[in-house]
Design a protein around this motif. Structure first.
Motif, PDB file in Angstrom:
ATOM      1  N   GLN A  27       0.811  -1.215   0.000  1.00 56.21           N
ATOM      2  CA  GLN A  27       0.000   0.000   0.000  1.00 56.21           C
ATOM      3  C   GLN A  27       0.848   1.271   0.000  1.00 56.21           C
ATOM      4  N   GLN A  28       2.135   1.160   0.288  1.00 57.57           N
ATOM      5  CA  GLN A  28       3.025   2.318   0.254  1.00 57.57           C
ATOM      6  C   GLN A  28       3.967   2.289  -0.952  1.00 57.57           C
ATOM      7  N   TYR A  32       2.527   0.426  -7.191  1.00 57.12           N
ATOM      8  CA  TYR A  32       1.189  -0.079  -6.852  1.00 57.12           C
ATOM      9  C   TYR A  32       0.210   1.080  -6.663  1.00 57.12           C
ATOM     10  N   ARG A  33       0.620   2.089  -5.916  1.00 59.26           N
ATOM     11  CA  ARG A  33      -0.253   3.239  -5.672  1.00 59.26           C
ATOM     12  C   ARG A  33      -0.624   3.936  -6.979  1.00 59.26           C
ATOM     13  N   ARG A  36      -3.031   1.729  -8.952  1.00 56.37           N
ATOM     14  CA  ARG A  36      -4.351   1.780  -8.320  1.00 56.37           C
ATOM     15  C   ARG A  36      -5.066   3.094  -8.636  1.00 56.37           C
TER      16      ARG A  36
END
Length: 163
Positions: A27-28, A32-33, A36
């Motif tokens: 999530q950090q 990925y961020r 997303r």
């Protein structure tokens, strides 16, 4: 003797703590961020072309490319839309089936096709564009003008560094 700031943070030999510990918090994790966020933005924009005009994401991307041109070779669509060859083929076929686009053989290469919008496709494109631009404005409205400019600059810079 006191520990250095780097040691307190868990850094060793000039490496950040995350690298030293070989851990990754998804999530950090920037890629990925970003992926997303891109998906969230894409879904928000999909409401415009999917619900109102019954187009898939791939069809919308092809329509958007065709709307800015008179015609284009199918092999040129992929790099401009981040779609692979099969996705482009399906999208073009879907648009053609609905009378939005037409294909013809390339004059210099019979294996290649040239795609263009039909008059119905041009009309559809002109209908969708104001909605798409309105959605873009709504998405960017959460940013100040300065933040939007910085975001644009950062996106261009990162894109250039990756090509």
């Amino acid at each position: 003797m006191g520990r250095s700031d780097a040691a307190r943070r868990g850094e060793t030999a000039g490496r950040p703590a995350a690298q030293a510990a070989a851990e990754l918090v998804l999530q950090q994790y920037f890629p990925y961020r970003l992926a997303r966020l891109a998906e969230q933005v894409s879904l928000a924009v999909a409401e415009v072309y999917s619900e109102r005009f019954s187009l898939t994401r791939q069809e919308w991307r092809v329509l958007a490319i065709l709307g800015a041109r008179q015609e284009i070779a199918t092999k040129e669509i992929g790099p401009l839309t981040t779609l692979d060859k099969m996705q482009v083929s399906r999208a073009v076929q879907g648009l053609e089936t609905r009378g939005i686009a037409s294909r013809k053989p390339h004059p210099d290469d019979r294996r290649e096709l040239i795609v263009s919008l039909t008059s119905a496709g041009r009309t559809l494109y002109r209908k969708i564009v104001p909605y798409a631009l309105e959605r873009e404005a709504a998405l960017l409205a959460v940013l100040t003008e300065e933040e939007a400019e910085v975001l644009d600059r950062v996106m261009r810079k990162m894109s250039a560094a990756l090509t």
